[in-house]
Design a protein around this motif. Structure first.
Motif: not given
Length: 155
Positions: A89, A92, A121, A126, A143
């Motif tokens: 995470e 991202f 995000f 996303l 995700i």
């Protein structure tokens, strides 16, 4: 992850923590007749060859002690490069505003490959802004549907 990569991650963690480095990815793959154990490491201002060498040497010693791999292999330690994989995470979150390349397990709006700017995000989805000919379309990608993602190089 495989048992080998789990073991290597556990052995590498204290070395990387001490050096204030991040483990980006581990690969344990057979290419032709040879096995490769690859660690990709990074830090905010990038890693240099000296740091990769130190990690390789120290991890190599630990691997020799524990001996989790029953056959010959090549140990490679390097930077993830410009096309850094996005797996966690935090990866991202840090990539928001950057160009990304995302492949999904199943089609989203008829597409499985998305290359564009990661605009948001939120921990679950996303938002990727993709240029299609003369217009821009934003795709919302859960995700849990992401098969692979990485930073994309812009030319």
């Amino acid at each position: 992850m495989s048992k080998v990569t789990d073991t290597v991650e556990n052995l590498a963690a204290p070395i990387l923590d001490e050096m204030k480095l991040e483990l980006v990815d581990i690969e344990y793959v057979k290419e032709g007749k040879n096995w490769f154990l690859r660690l990709f490491i990074d830090k905010p201002d990038g890693v240099d060859i000296e740091e990769c060498g130190i990690v390789s040497e120290r991890l190599g010693e630990k691997l020799d002690e524990v001996d989790p791999i029953p056959h010959n292999y090549f140990l490679e330690v390097s930077s993830p490069g410009a096309e850094r994989p996005l797996k966690k995470e935090a990866d991202f979150a840090n990539a928001v505003g950057k160009q990304v390349h995302v492949k999904t397990y199943e089609p989203i709006d008829g597409e499985k490959v998305f290359e564009g700017r990661l605009t948001e995000f939120n921990g679950e989805n996303l938002l990727v802004e993709v240029k299609i000919k003369t217009r821009t379309k934003t795709f919302e990608i859960p995700i849990n549907k992401v098969a692979k993602a990485r930073l994309a190089v812009v030319f």
